[in-house]
Design a protein around this motif. Structure first.
Motif, mmCIF file in Angstrom:
data_model
loop_
_atom_site.group_PDB
_atom_site.id
_atom_site.type_symbol
_atom_site.label_atom_id
_atom_site.label_comp_id
_atom_site.label_asym_id
_atom_site.label_seq_id
_atom_site.Cartn_x
_atom_site.Cartn_y
_atom_site.Cartn_z
ATOM 1 N N ILE A 166 0.836 -1.206 0.000
ATOM 2 C CA ILE A 166 0.000 0.000 0.000
ATOM 3 C C ILE A 166 0.868 1.252 0.000
ATOM 4 O O ILE A 166 0.634 2.217 -0.745
ATOM 5 N N VAL A 167 1.922 1.217 0.849
ATOM 6 C CA VAL A 167 2.795 2.378 0.991
ATOM 7 C C VAL A 167 3.513 2.675 -0.324
ATOM 8 O O VAL A 167 3.630 3.827 -0.743
ATOM 9 N N VAL A 168 3.972 1.608 -1.008
ATOM 10 C CA VAL A 168 4.672 1.820 -2.281
ATOM 11 C C VAL A 168 3.708 2.370 -3.330
ATOM 12 O O VAL A 168 4.038 3.308 -4.064
ATOM 13 N N VAL A 169 2.491 1.824 -3.366
ATOM 14 C CA VAL A 169 1.501 2.326 -4.327
ATOM 15 C C VAL A 169 1.215 3.809 -4.063
ATOM 16 O O VAL A 169 1.212 4.637 -4.987
ATOM 17 N N ALA A 170 1.018 4.162 -2.779
ATOM 18 C CA ALA A 170 0.732 5.560 -2.437
ATOM 19 C C ALA A 170 1.904 6.458 -2.806
ATOM 20 O O ALA A 170 1.731 7.563 -3.333
ATOM 21 N N ALA A 171 3.136 5.956 -2.572
ATOM 22 C CA ALA A 171 4.321 6.762 -2.863
ATOM 23 C C ALA A 171 4.456 7.020 -4.357
ATOM 24 O O ALA A 171 4.786 8.128 -4.791
ATOM 25 N N VAL A 172 4.184 5.964 -5.149
ATOM 26 C CA VAL A 172 4.329 6.110 -6.599
ATOM 27 C C VAL A 172 3.227 7.013 -7.154
ATOM 28 O O VAL A 172 3.447 7.822 -8.054
#
Lengths: 409, 148
Positions: free
Chosen positions: A390-396
């Motif tokens: 989730i964190v990587v998706v939000a960051a991207v």
């Protein structure tokens, strides 16, 4: 009472990190535009921050290492340096927003121009950092911040249609007037605001300041399980107040006085005074937290001695960092930049920096050489992996969404 | 010479074949016997421990001097092991799996097997951070990189 005070670190972290000026603004903006349709993001954020704050607290208690020391050790100088640059910049933006928030709240209480309050606020923050003991600081700021419960009281007094609020929240149904990209932009902003990295920098360093050991793991759990869900509930109450009063009236939040409008309507002057005091305490707590985090991150990256448990002369560079950060924040504010706009920027950039902070925590929490028998269990690891995604998706997604939506407008 | 001078330096075999780059340096720490509880045990941090490093307050073995064992050479220059060289820990999925995959083929050479450290003709000599080039001695061993 002693047990409850033991949870003060968690409450200050949560009040200062969760219902700081960033969340006050973001939640009220979201409530006034999307109703309760983004409530699920707050829940997602609370679970995430509980997961990672408890992990960082456990690592700090067992290994004696704060989060940025771990980041520096595991990521190496380059990747950790990139994280430092990003985290420090976000910290500075957030500190700027918080000092501005204190000034705006004092302006609401006194109708003296906010710009006159800025130097006063910055000086007061510095004095507390320089003189006041860590425990006193967290107890006072954390407990005063609880006055924000006034938002929940206001919500009950407004006597909303609870069924309608619930219908907006589950299943999430964004109003048809809003573009889906704006909806997702605010979802990322809310998630970033809930999981801002400075919360774990502060929480884990605070655990070291309070000399936690493996015996304090119960306190750690109590802190995160009490503090962050409380912060989440207050966030939801703020959004709900905005959804009940501002959304039907078509008012879009662009200033602090609009955020407290529902409170004044529901509870009159007395409740307003309580909530304004709560906002002063919460923004003040958040200013302490972000100023300390700027010192913690830089000192931990460069291996300087740090901590409020040392006298300032024994941690001179740590204190100097905080002074410079405060001066910069006050300087930025004196250019008449809008703190509310600064805040909205900082929460989106937080989302970008999330993975570089949370991956090392997860890695070290699995290292038996550091954690012994206190390594992560399977359930925590499974949740950790889910949140990593989730964190990587939000960051991207954060920056493209920001550009595509013109920062949500 | 600093460790930083060696990291990322190119490593050649005795015959001049490129083997990879230096990704890490392995040191052995001499363990010193300390009285129960380690250094600073029982000290109040506020009183006596002001300048003691924080690690002195954590429960850890006391250490003495460090000895250079060898260099870790990675064929692709894959950066840090993130601590996964010390154990065979497999959690949290998928991080250790990715780290180990990137580090396939990384091996340890003894410092005694390094024949020479010389200026790298391929590097720009005017650059401040020009890396040296390492040549290994004939009959060097490729030892396993893991510690676990």
């Amino acid at each position: 009472m002693k047990k409850l005070l033991a949870a003060a670190l968690g409450i200050l972290t949560a009040i200062g990190g969760f219902v700081d000026i960033g969340d006050l603004v973001t939640n009220a903006v979201v409530g006034s535009r999307f109703g309760m349709s983004l409530a699920w993001v707050v829940v997602l954020g609370v679970v995430g921050i509980v997961l990672f704050a408890s992990m960082s607290g456990r690592v700090a208690a067992v290994s004696g290492r704060a989060t940025f020391e771990i980041i520096r050790e595991r990521l190496g100088p380059r990747a950790a340096g990139a994280n430092l640059l990003a985290s420090f910049a976000i910290n500075l933006l957030t500190l700027t927003a918080e000092v501005g928030g204190i000034a705006l709240a004092l302006h609401l209480a006194s109708s003296v121009e906010p710009r006159l309050w800025i130097p006063v606020a910055a000086l007061a923050v510095w004095l507390v950092l320089w003189r006041v003991k860590f425990q006193v600081m967290e107890n006072v700021a954390g407990l005063m911040g609880l006055l924000l419960v006034g938002f929940a009281i206001a919500l009950f007094q407004l006597g909303p249609d609870w069924g309608e609020l619930l219908r907006q929240a589950v299943p999430p149904s964004p109003p048809g007037t809003e573009h889906p990209a704006s909806y997702w932009y605010y979802a990322v902003a809310l998630f970033g605001a809930a999981m801002t990295p400075y919360e774990v920098f502060f929480f884990s360093s605070g655990a070291v300041e309070e000399r936690w050991t493996a015996k304090d793991l119960g306190t750690n759990r109590l802190n995160v399980l009490l503090g962050f869900p409380l912060g989440g509930l207050l966030s939801l109450a703020i959004a709900a107040c905005a959804a009940v009063v501002l959304l039907p009236a078509g008012i879009e939040v662009s200033s602090l006085s609009q955020i407290v409008l529902p409170v004044a309507q529901a509870g009159g002057v007395l409740l307003l005074a309580v909530v304004v005091l709560g906002i002063v305490a919460a923004t003040f707590g958040a200013a302490l937290e972000t100023a300390l985090s700027s010192g913690y991150t830089l000192a931990q990256y460069l291996g300087w001695s740090w901590g409020k448990f040392r006298r300032p002369a024994r941690a001179a560079r740590f204190h100097l960092t905080m002074i410079v950060a405060l001066l910069l924040a006050a300087g930025i504010l004196m250019t008449s930049v809008d703190p509310v706009a600064v805040t909205e920027m900082s929460v989106v950039f937080s989302a970008v920096a999330l993975p570089l902070t949370y991956v090392p925590i997860l890695v070290v929490a699995n290292d038996p050489g550091y954690m012994g028998e206190h390594v992560n269990g399977r359930v925590v690891n499974a949740l950790g992996t889910v949140y990593l995604v989730i964190v990587v998706v939000a960051a991207v997604a954060a920056i493209p969404l920001m550009i595509a939506t013109g920062a949500g407008s | 010479m600093n460790v930083g001078d060696l990291l990322d330096a190119r490593v050649l075999g005795p015959d001049g074949a490129a083997l990879g780059v230096v990704v890490d340096v392995r040191l052995a720490l001499e363990v010193v016997d300390e009285p129960e509880g380690g250094p600073g045990a029982g000290e109040d941090r506020e009183e006596a421990g002001h300048d003691a490093p924080l690690s002195a307050h954590a429960r850890r073995d006391a250490v003495g001097g460090a000895r250079l064992v060898g260099l870790l050479v990675g064929p692709r220059g894959a950066g840090s092991f993130h601590g996964y060289e010390r154990t065979d820990v497999r959690s949290p999925w998928p991080i250790p799996q990715l780290v180990r995959r990137r580090h396939r083929g990384t091996f340890l050479v003894r410092w005694e097997d390094v024949a020479s450290v010389e200026a790298d003709p391929a590097a720009d000599p005017s650059a401040d951070d020009a890396k040296p080039r390492l040549r290994l001695a004939p009959g060097y061993d490729e030892l396993p990189a893991g510690l676990g």
